[in-house]
Design a protein around this motif. Structure first.
Motif, mmCIF file in Angstrom:
data_model
loop_
_atom_site.group_PDB
_atom_site.id
_atom_site.type_symbol
_atom_site.label_atom_id
_atom_site.label_comp_id
_atom_site.label_asym_id
_atom_site.label_seq_id
_atom_site.Cartn_x
_atom_site.Cartn_y
_atom_site.Cartn_z
ATOM 1 N N PHE A 155 -61.945 53.872 37.493
ATOM 2 C CA PHE A 155 -61.412 52.511 37.582
ATOM 3 C C PHE A 155 -60.580 52.292 38.840
ATOM 4 O O PHE A 155 -59.823 51.329 38.934
ATOM 5 N N GLY A 156 -60.665 53.207 39.809
ATOM 6 C CA GLY A 156 -59.919 53.054 41.045
ATOM 7 C C GLY A 156 -58.492 53.556 40.926
ATOM 8 O O GLY A 156 -58.201 54.490 40.169
ATOM 9 N N VAL A 157 -57.592 52.922 41.679
ATOM 10 C CA VAL A 157 -56.182 53.304 41.682
ATOM 11 C C VAL A 157 -55.319 52.086 41.402
ATOM 12 O O VAL A 157 -55.755 50.940 41.550
ATOM 13 N N SER A 158 -54.085 52.362 41.029
ATOM 14 C CA SER A 158 -53.140 51.301 40.734
ATOM 15 C C SER A 158 -51.791 51.641 41.346
ATOM 16 O O SER A 158 -51.366 52.798 41.335
ATOM 17 N N LYS A 159 -51.132 50.634 41.902
ATOM 18 C CA LYS A 159 -49.777 50.791 42.437
ATOM 19 C C LYS A 159 -48.828 50.072 41.488
ATOM 20 O O LYS A 159 -48.994 48.887 41.192
ATOM 21 N N PHE A 160 -47.816 50.800 41.013
ATOM 22 C CA PHE A 160 -46.822 50.235 40.101
ATOM 23 C C PHE A 160 -45.496 50.150 40.841
ATOM 24 O O PHE A 160 -44.946 51.171 41.268
ATOM 25 N N ASP A 161 -44.972 48.925 41.002
ATOM 26 C CA ASP A 161 -43.725 48.727 41.741
ATOM 27 C C ASP A 161 -42.495 48.703 40.830
ATOM 28 O O ASP A 161 -41.394 48.386 41.272
ATOM 29 N N GLY A 162 -42.687 49.048 39.580
ATOM 30 C CA GLY A 162 -41.598 49.026 38.605
ATOM 31 C C GLY A 162 -41.673 47.823 37.679
ATOM 32 O O GLY A 162 -41.045 47.803 36.621
ATOM 33 N N GLU A 163 -42.457 46.824 38.103
ATOM 34 C CA GLU A 163 -42.615 45.616 37.292
ATOM 35 C C GLU A 163 -44.066 45.267 37.022
ATOM 36 O O GLU A 163 -44.414 44.868 35.926
#
Length: 160
Positions: A113-121
């Motif tokens: 499913f690829g990648v995900s960036k989580f910025d805290g929110e």
């Protein structure tokens, strides 16, 4: 019966050796009786972990432990688990890797499913539609220059 000096010396040697082995045995028994007890605590879905199949453990700069599982991501603060799945914005729940970048974003690799960036929110998701070599991502590396490197399955290396 007459005991010769050689026989007496052999008997004495045997008794000293026997005493040594008995002393050694007793010391091991004493040590085992008072040996250190290890406290190993196991965590599972009953404890709040999102899934019991864990692919990676990551300690971030804030001291949180992140667990990449086959059912999503769990963040542990030492007391409680906070779980993130596709319901919270991940592109998929089979997580293979977790890494933190220089800006304290948490990058999450998935299996298909690829990648995900989580910025805290919120989560921002990236896939082959965005230029990723393959949606099966095995590892992530954040270098000192701010680049994020993705090792994909069959799609080579991608850089963000």
């Amino acid at each position: 019966m007459l005991i010769l000096p050689v026989q007496f010396a052999q008997a004495k040697f045997f008794m000293l050796r026997l005493k040594k082995y008995i002393l050694l045995f007793c010391s091991f028994a004493f040590v085992n009786a008072f040996s250190q007890q290890y406290n190993i605590k196991s965590y599972s879905t009953n404890s709040g972990l999102v899934n019991s199949i864990v692919n990676r453990v990551y300690l971030d700069s804030k001291g949180y432990l992140w667990f990449a599982t086959q059912g999503g991501v769990s963040k542990f603060d030492g007391t409680s688990f906070y779980n993130y799945t596709s319901k919270q914005g991940l592109p998929g729940n089979d997580i293979t890797y977790i890494e933190e970048d220089n800006n304290k974003n948490i990058w999450i690799a998935t299996n298909g499913f690829g990648v995900s960036k989580f910025d805290g929110e919120k989560f921002t998701n990236y896939s082959t539609k965005d230029g990723l070599g393959n949606d099966v991502v095995r590892q992530i590396y954040a270098d000192s220059k701010g680049n994020i490197w993705f090792a994909t399955f069959g799609g080579g290396i991608s850089k963000y």
